[in-house]
Design a protein around this motif. Structure first.
Motif, PDB file in Angstrom:
ATOM      1  N   HIS A 126       0.830  -1.199   0.000  1.00 56.34           N
ATOM      2  CA  HIS A 126       0.000   0.000   0.000  1.00 56.34           C
ATOM      3  C   HIS A 126       0.868   1.255   0.000  1.00 56.34           C
ATOM      4  N   ARG A 127       1.948   1.238   0.793  1.00 54.94           N
ATOM      5  CA  ARG A 127       2.863   2.375   0.804  1.00 54.94           C
ATOM      6  C   ARG A 127       3.584   2.493  -0.545  1.00 54.94           C
ATOM      7  N   GLY A 130       1.482   4.154  -3.049  1.00 59.61           N
ATOM      8  CA  GLY A 130       1.471   5.595  -2.855  1.00 59.61           C
ATOM      9  C   GLY A 130       2.718   6.248  -3.415  1.00 59.61           C
ATOM     10  N   GLN A 131       3.862   5.620  -3.206  1.00 58.77           N
ATOM     11  CA  GLN A 131       5.113   6.146  -3.749  1.00 58.77           C
ATOM     12  C   GLN A 131       5.087   6.132  -5.275  1.00 58.77           C
ATOM     13  N   MET A 135       3.216  10.280  -4.294  1.00 63.90           N
ATOM     14  CA  MET A 135       2.799  10.875  -3.024  1.00 63.90           C
ATOM     15  C   MET A 135       4.001  11.022  -2.103  1.00 63.90           C
ATOM     16  N   LYS A 137       5.915  11.280   1.644  1.00 65.74           N
ATOM     17  CA  LYS A 137       5.793  10.441   2.834  1.00 65.74           C
ATOM     18  C   LYS A 137       4.719  10.937   3.800  1.00 65.74           C
ATOM     19  N   ARG A 139       2.034  12.576   3.080  1.00 68.22           N
ATOM     20  CA  ARG A 139       0.731  12.317   2.460  1.00 68.22           C
ATOM     21  C   ARG A 139       0.389  10.833   2.508  1.00 68.22           C
ATOM     22  N   ILE A 140       1.385   9.980   2.293  1.00 75.51           N
ATOM     23  CA  ILE A 140       1.158   8.535   2.414  1.00 75.51           C
ATOM     24  C   ILE A 140       0.727   8.197   3.832  1.00 75.51           C
ATOM     25  N   ARG A 143      -2.965   9.759   4.282  1.00 73.10           N
ATOM     26  CA  ARG A 143      -4.053   9.275   3.426  1.00 73.10           C
ATOM     27  C   ARG A 143      -4.117   7.754   3.324  1.00 73.10           C
ATOM     28  N   ILE A 144      -3.019   7.047   3.569  1.00 75.49           N
ATOM     29  CA  ILE A 144      -3.008   5.594   3.398  1.00 75.49           C
ATOM     30  C   ILE A 144      -2.818   4.856   4.715  1.00 75.49           C
TER      31      ILE A 144
END
Length: 231
Positions: A126-127, A130-131, A135, A137, A139-140, A143-144
């Motif tokens: 999931h991270r 985001g990367q 996105m 760090k 924001r990750i 939001r995640i």
């Protein structure tokens, strides 16, 4: 069973309000400490890992009652000397403030492990997704990681809050007039121990049931997106 409260009804109501205020204040402090502790323990930096692990280990290894007394009585001389040095007279930590700090400290130590487990339960993919989307760090994290972390941690935090609600009775030893202290005062005045301790038990049980209902709705709200995605 005689439930005549002998005029102590308003005092018990005030004690109930004090208990709720103490529990919610300690909860807010404990959540902040728990998040900081969890992020420290899951950090790639060794000093932060050591700091988070030391906090959770030391606090969980000492009884809550002892923390209440340590924080309240150990600050007396320090605050007195500080007040005299500042020329404002003798400063004093109130029983309420000491209770919030002690209970919040203990809640935070246990919440650290709950949050840590929730963070580790989130798939690394999931991270990475985001990367891949560019996105940052922060924001990750916002939001995640955080939404999923709360969903996973909510049942454990709910159990900790139930324990916290009952642990507020420990603060009666330093004179805070919450439910237990008010019940003790009523028993001393009326000699009706069974009546007032039973009433106190009913109040605690009622607060627990109300908390369970509130936590149930919070868990459902936190799981809304997850439930839809599995259908």
């Amino acid at each position: 069973m005689n439930f005549d409260l002998s005029g102590f009804g308003p005092a018990l109501a005030a004690g109930t309000l004090m208990t709720v205020q103490l529990a919610l204040s300690a909860l807010c402090l404990g959540l902040v400490l728990g998040l900081l502790g969890a992020f420290a323990k899951t950090s790639p930096y060794k000093p932060l890992q050591w700091l988070g692990g030391t906090y959770s280990t030391i606090v969980r290894g000492v009884p809550e009652l002892l923390w209440v007394m340590l924080i309240y009585f150990s600050t007396v001389n320090v605050l007195r000397e500080l007040g005299e040095s500042l020329g404002v007279g003798s400063l004093e930590l109130s029983p309420f403030a000491a209770g919030v700090i002690a209970l919040g400290l203990c809640f935070g130590a246990y919440a650290t492990e709950v949050f840590r487990g929730a963070i580790l339960a989130i798939p690394k993919g999931h991270r990475e997704a985001g990367q891949a989307l560019g996105m940052s760090k922060p924001r990750i994290l916002w939001r995640i990681v955080m939404p999923q972390m709360w969903r996973i941690a909510m049942p454990g935090l709910g159990n900790l809050f139930m324990i916290l609600m009952k642990d507020t009775a420990l603060v009666s030893v330093i004179g805070l007039t919450e439910i237990m202290r008010q019940s003790q005062i009523a028993v001393t005045a009326t000699k009706q121990a069974m009546t007032f301790y039973l009433v106190a038990a009913i109040i605690y049980l009622s607060l627990t049931v109300i908390s369970m209902i509130g936590l149930h709705f919070l868990e459902k709200r936190a799981s809304r997106g997850f439930v839809r995605s599995t259908q």
